[in-house]
Design an enzyme around this catalytic site. Sequence first.
Site, short mmCIF file in Angstrom:
data_model
loop_
_atom_site.label_atom_id
_atom_site.label_comp_id
_atom_site.label_asym_id
_atom_site.label_seq_id
_atom_site.Cartn_x
_atom_site.Cartn_y
_atom_site.Cartn_z
N GLN A 1 36.90 -47.91 19.71
CA GLN A 1 36.90 -48.80 19.33
C GLN A 1 36.82 -49.42 20.94
O GLN A 1 37.27 -48.88 22.55
CB GLN A 1 38.86 -49.18 19.01
CG GLN A 1 38.80 -50.84 18.97
CD GLN A 1 39.69 -50.59 18.75
OE1 GLN A 1 40.15 -50.32 18.16
NE2 GLN A 1 40.59 -52.08 19.49
N ASP A 2 36.04 -50.13 21.29
CA ASP A 2 35.67 -51.14 22.46
C ASP A 2 36.20 -52.78 22.55
O ASP A 2 36.34 -53.71 21.00
CB ASP A 2 34.20 -51.47 22.60
CG ASP A 2 33.53 -50.54 23.52
OD1 ASP A 2 33.97 -48.99 23.68
OD2 ASP A 2 32.11 -49.67 23.70
N ASN A 3 37.20 -53.20 23.73
CA ASN A 3 38.11 -53.65 23.91
C ASN A 3 37.11 -54.65 24.42
O ASN A 3 37.80 -54.62 25.74
CB ASN A 3 40.03 -54.34 23.92
CG ASN A 3 39.94 -53.49 22.81
OD1 ASN A 3 39.49 -53.12 21.79
ND2 ASN A 3 41.16 -52.57 22.73
N GLU B 1 52.75 -51.33 18.61
CA GLU B 1 53.03 -51.45 20.13
C GLU B 1 54.15 -52.13 20.69
O GLU B 1 54.69 -51.99 20.51
CB GLU B 1 52.18 -53.38 20.31
CG GLU B 1 50.92 -53.79 19.50
CD GLU B 1 50.77 -55.46 19.45
OE1 GLU B 1 51.72 -55.84 19.31
OE2 GLU B 1 49.75 -55.59 19.69
N ASP C 1 54.44 -61.75 26.57
CA ASP C 1 54.31 -60.28 27.61
C ASP C 1 55.62 -60.54 28.43
O ASP C 1 56.32 -60.01 29.27
CB ASP C 1 53.18 -60.64 28.14
CG ASP C 1 52.11 -59.76 27.66
OD1 ASP C 1 51.95 -59.08 26.97
OD2 ASP C 1 50.97 -59.53 28.30
N HIS D 1 51.07 -52.55 28.05
CA HIS D 1 51.09 -52.73 26.74
C HIS D 1 50.41 -51.38 26.82
O HIS D 1 50.05 -50.27 27.77
CB HIS D 1 49.79 -53.48 26.46
CG HIS D 1 50.02 -54.79 26.56
ND1 HIS D 1 48.90 -55.71 26.92
CD2 HIS D 1 51.09 -56.04 26.39
CE1 HIS D 1 49.00 -56.91 26.68
NE2 HIS D 1 50.25 -56.79 27.29
N LYS E 1 43.06 -44.82 27.22
CA LYS E 1 41.14 -45.80 27.54
C LYS E 1 41.01 -46.10 28.75
O LYS E 1 41.38 -45.30 30.21
CB LYS E 1 41.89 -47.41 28.02
CG LYS E 1 43.56 -47.88 27.27
CD LYS E 1 43.97 -49.66 27.56
CE LYS E 1 44.97 -49.38 26.33
NZ LYS E 1 45.66 -50.32 26.50
N GLU F 1 25.26 -44.70 34.32
CA GLU F 1 25.53 -44.07 32.83
C GLU F 1 26.75 -44.65 32.48
O GLU F 1 27.68 -44.34 33.89
CB GLU F 1 25.86 -43.00 32.49
CG GLU F 1 24.02 -42.36 32.17
CD GLU F 1 23.93 -41.39 32.29
OE1 GLU F 1 24.53 -40.62 32.04
OE2 GLU F 1 22.70 -40.59 31.32
N TYR G 1 37.31 -52.01 27.67
CA TYR G 1 37.60 -50.65 27.46
C TYR G 1 37.39 -50.09 26.66
O TYR G 1 37.90 -50.44 25.40
CB TYR G 1 39.37 -50.80 28.42
CG TYR G 1 39.89 -51.65 27.47
CD1 TYR G 1 40.84 -51.17 26.68
CD2 TYR G 1 40.92 -53.53 28.44
CE1 TYR G 1 41.78 -52.03 25.65
CE2 TYR G 1 41.37 -53.90 27.26
CZ TYR G 1 42.22 -53.23 26.47
OH TYR G 1 42.37 -53.88 25.23
#
Length: 186
Positions: free
Chosen positions: A46-48, A142, A169, A61, A71, A28, A131
């Site tokens: 939210q999944d990224n 941001e 970046d 970030h 995260k 799991e 994540y």
Amino acid sequence: MPFIPTPIQDLFIFEPKVFEDNRGYFFEAYNEQVFKAGGIDIKFVQDNQSKSSYGVIRGLHYQQDPFAQTKLVRVLQGKILDVAIDIRKGSPYFGKSFSIELSADNKRQLLVPAGFAHGFSVLSDTAVVLYKCDRFYNKESEGGIRFDDPSLGIDWGIPKGEELVSEKDLLLPFLNECHNNFEFRK
């Protein structure tokens, strides 16, 4: 307990229980009840997911409050060096970094709370990273810190000159110049 504390308060390694046999494995990756039992009550929204090649460094970030994100980072394919930096004003750990190798093989995950800058470098030919976030992406909030800030002294595991870093970046400020509104809470 599947949560391993790190040297920085509020930053945890999550090591799921993996069931392996001759067919493969099962685990799991996230279970709300297990997290709540470990004192971590987070609603992920939210999944990224990203795919990157060797030498890519993404980060460091964060998003400003009230859009700051917690995260839960894991690797679906390959291997990364995952890095979190405490940037909460008043924290005894301010400016301290923690890094850990996350891979599809070790199945470890890093729980990076709001108030931390986060990034990773790709140590394998390619890596697929997933994540979960507890807040939605908000462009206006941001923020970031340059990956090679000498005050952080991060060894990304990539030889100098082989780093692949986005233009965005490369324009990030050093820690002592970055703006954030995070406060440490005991």
